[in-house]
Motif scaffolding. Structure first.
Motif, PDB file in Angstrom:
ATOM      1  N   THR A 154       0.753  -1.137   0.164  1.00 46.82           N
ATOM      2  CA  THR A 154      -0.318  -0.255   0.328  1.00 46.82           C
ATOM      3  C   THR A 154       0.938   1.090   0.247  1.00 46.82           C
ATOM      4  O   THR A 154       2.184   1.374   0.583  1.00 46.82           O
ATOM      5  CB  THR A 154      -1.100   0.135   1.398  1.00 46.82           C
ATOM      6  N   HIS A 155       0.400   2.472  -0.597  1.00 47.96           N
ATOM      7  CA  HIS A 155       1.167   3.689  -0.815  1.00 47.96           C
ATOM      8  C   HIS A 155       1.092   4.316   1.054  1.00 47.96           C
ATOM      9  O   HIS A 155       1.601   4.699   1.448  1.00 47.96           O
ATOM     10  CB  HIS A 155       0.069   4.819  -1.895  1.00 47.96           C
ATOM     11  N   GLY A 156      -0.507   4.127   1.635  1.00 49.95           N
ATOM     12  CA  GLY A 156      -0.096   4.824   2.896  1.00 49.95           C
ATOM     13  C   GLY A 156      -0.574   5.616   3.018  1.00 49.95           C
ATOM     14  O   GLY A 156      -1.041   6.252   4.137  1.00 49.95           O
ATOM     15  N   ASP A 157      -0.271   6.670   2.165  1.00 46.24           N
ATOM     16  CA  ASP A 157      -1.138   8.229   1.799  1.00 46.24           C
ATOM     17  C   ASP A 157      -1.112   8.453   0.591  1.00 46.24           C
ATOM     18  O   ASP A 157      -0.699   9.640   0.042  1.00 46.24           O
ATOM     19  CB  ASP A 157       0.727   9.358   3.345  1.00 46.24           C
ATOM     20  N   LEU A 158      -2.716   8.201   0.134  1.00 43.24           N
ATOM     21  CA  LEU A 158      -2.883   8.524  -1.873  1.00 43.24           C
ATOM     22  C   LEU A 158      -3.621   9.254  -0.892  1.00 43.24           C
ATOM     23  O   LEU A 158      -5.106   8.893  -2.402  1.00 43.24           O
ATOM     24  CB  LEU A 158      -3.462   6.935  -1.813  1.00 43.24           C
ATOM     25  N   GLN A 159      -3.412  10.082  -0.747  1.00 50.75           N
ATOM     26  CA  GLN A 159      -3.401  11.644  -1.003  1.00 50.75           C
ATOM     27  C   GLN A 159      -4.358  11.528  -2.726  1.00 50.75           C
ATOM     28  O   GLN A 159      -3.506  11.247  -3.236  1.00 50.75           O
ATOM     29  CB  GLN A 159      -4.155  12.727  -0.499  1.00 50.75           C
ATOM     30  N   CYS A 160      -5.677  12.803  -2.558  1.00 47.43           N
ATOM     31  CA  CYS A 160      -6.037  12.453  -4.461  1.00 47.43           C
ATOM     32  C   CYS A 160      -5.069  13.383  -4.969  1.00 47.43           C
ATOM     33  O   CYS A 160      -4.571  13.889  -6.133  1.00 47.43           O
ATOM     34  CB  CYS A 160      -7.178  13.339  -4.744  1.00 47.43           C
ATOM     35  N   SER A 161      -4.309  14.307  -4.060  1.00 45.79           N
ATOM     36  CA  SER A 161      -3.430  15.753  -4.746  1.00 45.79           C
ATOM     37  C   SER A 161      -1.725  14.816  -4.952  1.00 45.79           C
ATOM     38  O   SER A 161      -1.294  15.504  -5.810  1.00 45.79           O
ATOM     39  CB  SER A 161      -3.090  16.755  -3.877  1.00 45.79           C
ATOM     40  N   SER A 199       6.561   8.170   1.502  1.00 44.25           N
ATOM     41  CA  SER A 199       6.974   7.776   2.625  1.00 44.25           C
ATOM     42  C   SER A 199       6.048   7.154   4.381  1.00 44.25           C
ATOM     43  O   SER A 199       6.653   6.877   5.291  1.00 44.25           O
ATOM     44  CB  SER A 199       6.731   9.359   3.854  1.00 44.25           C
ATOM     45  N   GLU A 200       4.678   6.910   3.217  1.00 41.59           N
ATOM     46  CA  GLU A 200       4.018   6.001   4.284  1.00 41.59           C
ATOM     47  C   GLU A 200       3.995   4.484   3.765  1.00 41.59           C
ATOM     48  O   GLU A 200       3.284   3.750   4.556  1.00 41.59           O
ATOM     49  CB  GLU A 200       2.682   6.409   4.776  1.00 41.59           C
ATOM     50  N   ALA A 201       4.732   3.695   3.277  1.00 40.41           N
ATOM     51  CA  ALA A 201       4.308   2.781   2.397  1.00 40.41           C
ATOM     52  C   ALA A 201       4.899   1.834   2.557  1.00 40.41           C
ATOM     53  O   ALA A 201       5.636   2.259   3.589  1.00 40.41           O
ATOM     54  CB  ALA A 201       5.082   3.277   0.883  1.00 40.41           C
ATOM     55  N   GLY A 202       4.030   0.480   2.449  1.00 45.22           N
ATOM     56  CA  GLY A 202       4.042  -0.410   3.086  1.00 45.22           C
ATOM     57  C   GLY A 202       3.479  -1.544   2.930  1.00 45.22           C
ATOM     58  O   GLY A 202       2.246  -1.778   2.577  1.00 45.22           O
ATOM     59  N   ARG A 203       3.710  -2.453   3.655  1.00 45.32           N
ATOM     60  CA  ARG A 203       2.503  -3.190   4.307  1.00 45.32           C
ATOM     61  C   ARG A 203       1.629  -2.988   4.936  1.00 45.32           C
ATOM     62  O   ARG A 203       1.229  -1.838   5.948  1.00 45.32           O
ATOM     63  CB  ARG A 203       2.316  -5.254   4.854  1.00 45.32           C
ATOM     64  N   GLY A 204      -0.055  -2.525   4.383  1.00 45.45           N
ATOM     65  CA  GLY A 204      -0.887  -2.641   4.605  1.00 45.45           C
ATOM     66  C   GLY A 204      -2.254  -2.761   4.446  1.00 45.45           C
ATOM     67  O   GLY A 204      -2.559  -3.782   3.651  1.00 45.45           O
ATOM     68  N   ASP A 205      -3.894  -2.203   4.493  1.00 49.39           N
ATOM     69  CA  ASP A 205      -5.171  -2.884   4.126  1.00 49.39           C
ATOM     70  C   ASP A 205      -5.807  -1.752   2.555  1.00 49.39           C
ATOM     71  O   ASP A 205      -5.303  -1.016   3.025  1.00 49.39           O
ATOM     72  CB  ASP A 205      -5.756  -2.060   5.520  1.00 49.39           C
ATOM     73  N   PRO A 206      -5.865  -2.783   1.849  1.00 46.61           N
ATOM     74  CA  PRO A 206      -6.253  -2.228   0.259  1.00 46.61           C
ATOM     75  C   PRO A 206      -7.031  -1.164   0.436  1.00 46.61           C
ATOM     76  O   PRO A 206      -6.972  -0.329  -0.227  1.00 46.61           O
ATOM     77  CB  PRO A 206      -5.951  -3.245  -0.482  1.00 46.61           C
ATOM     78  N   ALA A 207      -7.866  -1.778   1.435  1.00 45.89           N
ATOM     79  CA  ALA A 207      -9.071  -0.917   1.390  1.00 45.89           C
ATOM     80  C   ALA A 207      -8.413   0.672   1.451  1.00 45.89           C
ATOM     81  O   ALA A 207      -9.318   1.560   1.989  1.00 45.89           O
ATOM     82  CB  ALA A 207      -9.789  -1.620   2.392  1.00 45.89           C
ATOM     83  N   TYR A 208      -7.516   0.895   2.708  1.00 46.94           N
ATOM     84  CA  TYR A 208      -7.056   2.225   3.054  1.00 46.94           C
ATOM     85  C   TYR A 208      -6.966   2.925   1.866  1.00 46.94           C
ATOM     86  O   TYR A 208      -7.097   4.431   1.941  1.00 46.94           O
ATOM     87  CB  TYR A 208      -6.461   2.111   4.130  1.00 46.94           C
ATOM     88  N   ASP A 209      -6.286   2.361   1.096  1.00 41.73           N
ATOM     89  CA  ASP A 209      -5.496   3.741   0.210  1.00 41.73           C
ATOM     90  C   ASP A 209      -6.799   3.731  -0.648  1.00 41.73           C
ATOM     91  O   ASP A 209      -6.802   5.024  -1.103  1.00 41.73           O
ATOM     92  CB  ASP A 209      -4.775   2.230  -0.907  1.00 41.73           C
ATOM     93  N   LEU A 210      -8.116   2.886  -1.144  1.00 43.12           N
ATOM     94  CA  LEU A 210      -9.271   3.299  -1.967  1.00 43.12           C
ATOM     95  C   LEU A 210      -9.432   4.625  -1.050  1.00 43.12           C
ATOM     96  O   LEU A 210     -10.310   5.348  -1.813  1.00 43.12           O
ATOM     97  CB  LEU A 210      -9.642   2.362  -1.997  1.00 43.12           C
ATOM     98  N   ALA A 211      -9.736   4.620  -0.113  1.00 41.93           N
ATOM     99  CA  ALA A 211     -10.386   5.210   0.570  1.00 41.93           C
ATOM    100  C   ALA A 211      -9.741   6.404   0.944  1.00 41.93           C
ATOM    101  O   ALA A 211     -10.205   7.713   0.068  1.00 41.93           O
ATOM    102  CB  ALA A 211     -10.784   4.811   2.213  1.00 41.93           C
ATOM    103  N   VAL A 212      -8.177   6.863   1.419  1.00 38.78           N
ATOM    104  CA  VAL A 212      -8.238   7.510   1.129  1.00 38.78           C
ATOM    105  C   VAL A 212      -7.698   8.199  -0.225  1.00 38.78           C
ATOM    106  O   VAL A 212      -8.206   9.738  -0.707  1.00 38.78           O
ATOM    107  CB  VAL A 212      -6.903   7.448   1.684  1.00 38.78           C
ATOM    108  N   LEU A 213      -8.313   7.929  -1.569  1.00 47.53           N
ATOM    109  CA  LEU A 213      -7.587   8.453  -2.832  1.00 47.53           C
ATOM    110  C   LEU A 213      -9.098   9.156  -3.121  1.00 47.53           C
ATOM    111  O   LEU A 213      -9.110  10.262  -3.327  1.00 47.53           O
ATOM    112  CB  LEU A 213      -7.766   7.019  -4.112  1.00 47.53           C
ATOM    113  N   THR A 214     -10.328   8.332  -2.414  1.00 45.74           N
ATOM    114  CA  THR A 214     -11.826   8.904  -2.712  1.00 45.74           C
ATOM    115  C   THR A 214     -11.775   9.654  -2.023  1.00 45.74           C
ATOM    116  O   THR A 214     -13.498  10.144  -1.518  1.00 45.74           O
ATOM    117  CB  THR A 214     -12.347   7.527  -2.991  1.00 45.74           C
ATOM    118  N   MET A 215     -11.605   9.922  -0.911  1.00 44.26           N
ATOM    119  CA  MET A 215     -12.408  10.674   0.646  1.00 44.26           C
ATOM    120  C   MET A 215     -12.186  11.700   0.076  1.00 44.26           C
ATOM    121  O   MET A 215     -11.517  13.165  -0.572  1.00 44.26           O
ATOM    122  CB  MET A 215     -11.009  10.619   1.817  1.00 44.26           C
ATOM    123  N   GLY A 216     -13.490  12.677   0.404  1.00 41.64           N
ATOM    124  CA  GLY A 216     -13.527  14.146  -0.384  1.00 41.64           C
ATOM    125  C   GLY A 216     -14.602  13.901  -1.831  1.00 41.64           C
ATOM    126  O   GLY A 216     -15.033  14.988  -1.991  1.00 41.64           O
TER     127      GLY A 216
END
Length: 247
Positions: A149-156, A173-190
């Motif tokens: 996961t990217h870990g901070d996949l903001q749309c910007s 800077s926050e990449a690593g093993r993580g929850d794939p749903a988290y990346d999708l949520a951060v990308l689409t948040m807002g």
């Protein structure tokens, strides 16, 4: 004529400056900076070209294109661009796992109770709004198969060009093993109206309750940090509006 120095972002953890077409990222955590460079080398998606590294500074080239969106602003990118972003995220999640965990998802889960108590105790948000979103946030804290996961996949952080191609992804800077749903949520948040486009490009089954849960969890656990570092989570379209939209 000399180039102006622009402060892109600055807080206690790190700062990023822009001088012409060069971005200078200053990170006091050398290990974290090392992981960022290694993550970009491992990621099967376009990233930023590293120009040079002299700790604590990492020099990066500018990306072509423009951010797919910014939190708090309407997206002018096409549905095809969001689908391309979803496809890029899927290729990242399908890649071999890096040897280190991402810090972001797990630490937010651990912080949920304390941040909710703070928001209510200091009357930052109404208790009913916090309680409702806390219930949604707990849906994100379920067993999951880890992914790269990217870990901070903001749309910007996702750049595209006019032909709807992803030209690069910033800030690993926050990449690593993580929850794939988290990346999708951060990308689409807002920008929840583009979740369907992202998932069409992603092309795999996704736990939508977990994605929506991460919208609440990230927002609840970010508000205090944002306020303490000079950002405004109450700005239109930002974290507080995300929480309200979940009701």
């Amino acid at each position: 004529m000399a180039d102006d120095v622009e402060v892109v972002v600055a807080h206690r953890e790190r700062a990023t400056l822009r001088v012409g077409d060069v971005f200078l990222k200053v990170d006091g955590d050398a290990d974290q900076a090392d992981r960022e460079v290694e993550s970009m080398a491992l990621a099967p998606v376009p990233t930023v070209r590293v120009l040079w590294r002299t700790p604590p500074v990492l020099a990066l080239a500018a990306l072509p294109g423009r951010a797919i969106a910014r939190l708090g602003e309407p997206s002018t990118a096409s549905a095809a661009a969001w689908r391309a972003a979803g496809a890029a995220v899927r290729s990242l999640h399908d890649a071999p796992l890096p040897p280190w965990p991402s810090r972001r998802g797990s630490t937010r889960g651990e912080a949920l109770a304390g941040e909710c108590d703070w928001l209510v105790s200091y009357e930052v948000l109404p208790a009913d709004l916090v309680d409702h979103n806390r219930g949604l946030a707990e849906r994100a804290l379920r067993p999951h198969e880890p992914a790269f996961t990217h870990g901070d996949l903001q749309c910007s952080h996702v750049f595209v060009v006019e032909d709807d191609e992803v030209t690069g992804v910033l800030d690993w800077s926050e990449a690593g093993r993580g929850d794939p749903a988290y990346d999708l949520a951060v990308l689409t948040m807002g920008h929840r109206e583009h979740l369907e486009d992202v998932l069409a490009g992603y092309g795999a089954d996704v736990d939508l309750d977990a994605v929506r849960g991460w919208w609440s969890l990230r927002s609840l656990t970010a508000i205090r940090w944002l306020m303490e570092h000079g950002f405004d989570p109450f700005a239109p379209g930002c974290e507080v509006d995300v929480l309200r939209s979940q009701v």
